[in-house]
Design an enzyme around this catalytic site. Structure first.
Site, PDB file in Angstrom:
ATOM      1  N   ARG A 172       6.496  -1.120  -1.575  1.00 37.78           N
ATOM      2  CA  ARG A 172       7.235   0.134  -1.744  1.00 37.78           C
ATOM      3  C   ARG A 172       6.720   1.184  -0.768  1.00 37.78           C
ATOM      4  O   ARG A 172       7.489   1.909  -0.139  1.00 37.78           O
ATOM      5  CB  ARG A 172       7.060   0.666  -3.173  1.00 37.78           C
ATOM      6  CG  ARG A 172       7.946   0.035  -4.230  1.00 37.78           C
ATOM      7  CD  ARG A 172       7.780   0.828  -5.513  1.00 37.78           C
ATOM      8  NE  ARG A 172       8.599   0.291  -6.585  1.00 37.78           N
ATOM      9  CZ  ARG A 172       8.188  -0.618  -7.456  1.00 37.78           C
ATOM     10  NH1 ARG A 172       6.950  -1.103  -7.346  1.00 37.78           N
ATOM     11  NH2 ARG A 172       8.986  -1.056  -8.412  1.00 37.78           N
ATOM     12  N   ILE A 173       5.403   1.270  -0.670  1.00 31.45           N
ATOM     13  CA  ILE A 173       4.809   2.281   0.197  1.00 31.45           C
ATOM     14  C   ILE A 173       5.091   1.950   1.651  1.00 31.45           C
ATOM     15  O   ILE A 173       5.483   2.822   2.439  1.00 31.45           O
ATOM     16  CB  ILE A 173       3.301   2.395  -0.068  1.00 31.45           C
ATOM     17  CG1 ILE A 173       3.046   2.846  -1.504  1.00 31.45           C
ATOM     18  CG2 ILE A 173       2.655   3.363   0.927  1.00 31.45           C
ATOM     19  CD1 ILE A 173       1.605   2.716  -1.944  1.00 31.45           C
ATOM     20  N   ASP A 192       4.704  -9.003   7.085  1.00 28.10           N
ATOM     21  CA  ASP A 192       4.719  -9.341   5.665  1.00 28.10           C
ATOM     22  C   ASP A 192       5.196 -10.784   5.557  1.00 28.10           C
ATOM     23  O   ASP A 192       6.324 -11.097   5.956  1.00 28.10           O
ATOM     24  CB  ASP A 192       5.646  -8.420   4.870  1.00 28.10           C
ATOM     25  CG  ASP A 192       5.473  -8.579   3.360  1.00 28.10           C
ATOM     26  OD1 ASP A 192       5.575  -9.733   2.871  1.00 28.10           O
ATOM     27  OD2 ASP A 192       5.218  -7.570   2.676  1.00 28.10           O
ATOM     28  N   ALA A 249      -4.503   1.390   0.992  1.00 24.56           N
ATOM     29  CA  ALA A 249      -4.184   0.356   0.007  1.00 24.56           C
ATOM     30  C   ALA A 249      -5.399   0.087  -0.878  1.00 24.56           C
ATOM     31  O   ALA A 249      -5.586   0.749  -1.905  1.00 24.56           O
ATOM     32  CB  ALA A 249      -3.715  -0.909   0.720  1.00 24.56           C
ATOM     33  N   ARG A 250      -6.221  -0.861  -0.494  1.00 24.34           N
ATOM     34  CA  ARG A 250      -7.460  -1.166  -1.190  1.00 24.34           C
ATOM     35  C   ARG A 250      -8.525  -1.497  -0.146  1.00 24.34           C
ATOM     36  O   ARG A 250      -8.234  -2.146   0.867  1.00 24.34           O
ATOM     37  CB  ARG A 250      -7.292  -2.340  -2.159  1.00 24.34           C
ATOM     38  CG  ARG A 250      -6.489  -2.024  -3.410  1.00 24.34           C
ATOM     39  CD  ARG A 250      -7.238  -1.043  -4.312  1.00 24.34           C
ATOM     40  NE  ARG A 250      -6.540  -0.800  -5.568  1.00 24.34           N
ATOM     41  CZ  ARG A 250      -5.680   0.186  -5.772  1.00 24.34           C
ATOM     42  NH1 ARG A 250      -5.388   1.015  -4.759  1.00 24.34           N
ATOM     43  NH2 ARG A 250      -5.108   0.352  -6.950  1.00 24.34           N
ATOM     44  N   ASP A 273      -8.786   6.086   3.192  1.00 24.79           N
ATOM     45  CA  ASP A 273      -8.710   6.717   1.873  1.00 24.79           C
ATOM     46  C   ASP A 273      -9.318   5.814   0.811  1.00 24.79           C
ATOM     47  O   ASP A 273      -9.561   6.252  -0.308  1.00 24.79           O
ATOM     48  CB  ASP A 273      -7.253   7.035   1.525  1.00 24.79           C
ATOM     49  CG  ASP A 273      -7.133   7.907   0.287  1.00 24.79           C
ATOM     50  OD1 ASP A 273      -7.790   8.969   0.250  1.00 24.79           O
ATOM     51  OD2 ASP A 273      -6.403   7.525  -0.649  1.00 24.79           O
ATOM     52  N   GLU A 278     -15.718   1.313  -3.471  1.00 25.73           N
ATOM     53  CA  GLU A 278     -14.896   2.525  -3.492  1.00 25.73           C
ATOM     54  C   GLU A 278     -15.674   3.742  -3.009  1.00 25.73           C
ATOM     55  O   GLU A 278     -15.150   4.578  -2.267  1.00 25.73           O
ATOM     56  CB  GLU A 278     -14.356   2.770  -4.908  1.00 25.73           C
ATOM     57  CG  GLU A 278     -13.408   3.935  -5.035  1.00 25.73           C
ATOM     58  CD  GLU A 278     -12.020   3.647  -4.516  1.00 25.73           C
ATOM     59  OE1 GLU A 278     -11.257   4.609  -4.318  1.00 25.73           O
ATOM     60  OE2 GLU A 278     -11.685   2.472  -4.294  1.00 25.73           O
ATOM     61  N   HIS A 297      -9.884   8.711  -1.931  1.00 27.80           N
ATOM     62  CA  HIS A 297      -8.770   8.094  -2.662  1.00 27.80           C
ATOM     63  C   HIS A 297      -7.805   9.170  -3.180  1.00 27.80           C
ATOM     64  O   HIS A 297      -7.452   9.195  -4.363  1.00 27.80           O
ATOM     65  CB  HIS A 297      -9.295   7.242  -3.821  1.00 27.80           C
ATOM     66  CG  HIS A 297      -8.365   6.127  -4.209  1.00 27.80           C
ATOM     67  ND1 HIS A 297      -8.771   4.993  -4.865  1.00 27.80           N
ATOM     68  CD2 HIS A 297      -7.031   5.961  -4.024  1.00 27.80           C
ATOM     69  CE1 HIS A 297      -7.753   4.186  -5.077  1.00 27.80           C
ATOM     70  NE2 HIS A 297      -6.674   4.764  -4.568  1.00 27.80           N
TER      71      HIS A 297
END
Length: 339
Positions: A172-173, A192, A249-250, A273, A278, A297
């Site tokens: 979506r992003i 993708d 994302a992650r 981000d 983390e 984040h």
């Protein structure tokens, strides 16, 4: 809550402490009271705790309205919710609390992932445009020299005209970022493995080719076993000198051990981000490198942007009450390829 005499479903709020205060305005709580039988000020922080008010509300609830910090809906929790039919999640991923027991029970699930995608895409657009203008470096350099005598010479390789932007993941992003980039003079590459027909204005390429051709690489893939470290040594080495890597994302999607030498040498730039872990260790070079912008984040919904997720969640509650399908229904099969 008590057994109802009209068609409004019974609803219970379930999320972490303090989340409801940031998520819901007074207007949201008022609307909840119109849409469902609920105490809009009763929030279950722990559905497994021996709280008689929560236990009574859970026993009657047809809908759980969840957000960050919601209790995992295990078989034991669901056994205390015999009337439960739907989980409306006012945030992104449902993987943290929607368990296999929910799918086995046949619960309907919806999330506000679409609403949460918007601020992430907006952050990414700003990051891409700032990367091309070398805003981080120019601000630092301006403070150092405090003159404009050398500015035009130093900025010769900068700019956003006809740059090649690589988007990793048609989530979506990722797709929203592509839409936001359309008004600009960019060449857009997309990687993708599940996409066979790319969005208009994009070129579908392999990951290695995307990294080799792009001046900005932005990561928007989900966190899955197959995506762990997908931006690794090979992909990083393929990036041209001066490329900016953006990760919203992650952190686990980027091999930071492989990335750090490229950043320390100044060959690559990064806007991060998210990191892995983390919170980077205090001694990590990421905190001090002049070619790294590190943010905590904040790309996702923040401040009043949480109200957008609440708006979407309440619209889904309204659809449920009218007997309509959810607009953003989540299915078990979706989670094998999404966040």
């Amino acid at each position: 809550m008590h057994p109802t005499t009209d068609n409004r479903p019974s609803l219970l709020l379930a999320m972490g402490p303090g989340v409801d205060e940031r998520l819901l305005t007074d207007a949201h709580r008022t609307r909840l009271g119109l849409l469902a039988h609920t105490d809009p000020h009763l929030v279950a922080h722990d559905l497994a705790a021996p709280d008689p008010r929560v236990a009574a509300a859970l026993a009657e609830a047809e809908i759980l309205l969840t957000c960050w910090g919601a209790t995992p809906l295990t078989g034991d929790v669901l056994a205390r919710a015999p009337r439960l039919k739907a989980v409306v999640h006012a945030a992104g991923s449902v993987k943290h609390h929607v368990t296999d027991a929910c799918w086995e029970r046949g619960l309907r699930v919806t999330s506000a992932a679409a609403a949460n995608a918007l601020p992430v895409a907006e952050y990414t657009l700003a990051a891409i445009l700032f990367a091309g203008k070398r805003v981080l470096r120019s601000a630092q350099r301006y403070a150092e020299i405090r003159t404009d005598d050398t500015w035009l010479t130093e900025s010769t390789p900068w700019g956003n005209y006809r740059r090649t932007i690589g988007i990793v993941g048609a989530s979506r992003i990722g797709r929203r970022v592509v839409e936001l980039l359309r008004p600009f003079d960019f060449e857009i590459l997309l990687y993708d493995p599940y996409v066979t027909s790319p969005p208009p204005g994009t070129e579908l390429v392999g990951l290695d080719e995307l990294c080799a051709r792009s001046t900005v690489v932005s990561v928007h893939a989900p966190q899955l076993p197959s995506t762990h470290g997908m931006i690794g040594a090979v992909q990083l080495a393929a990036m041209p000198d001066g490329t900016t890597l953006i990760n919203t994302a992650r952190g686990s999607l980027v091999d930071e051990t492989a990335l750090l030498p490229h950043l320390v040498s100044g060959r690559l730039h990064a806007i991060l981000d998210v990191t892995d872990p983390e919170l980077p260790p205090t001694e990590s070079p990421l905190w001090t490198l002049p070619n790294v912008l590190l943010t905590p984040h904040v790309a996702g919904s923040l401040g009043n942007e949480l109200h957008r997720m609440a708006d979407q969640a309440l619209e889904e509650v309204a659809r449920y009450g009218r007997g309509e399908p959810f607009a953003e229904e989540v299915r078990a099969a979706d989670l094998t390829r999404s966040a």
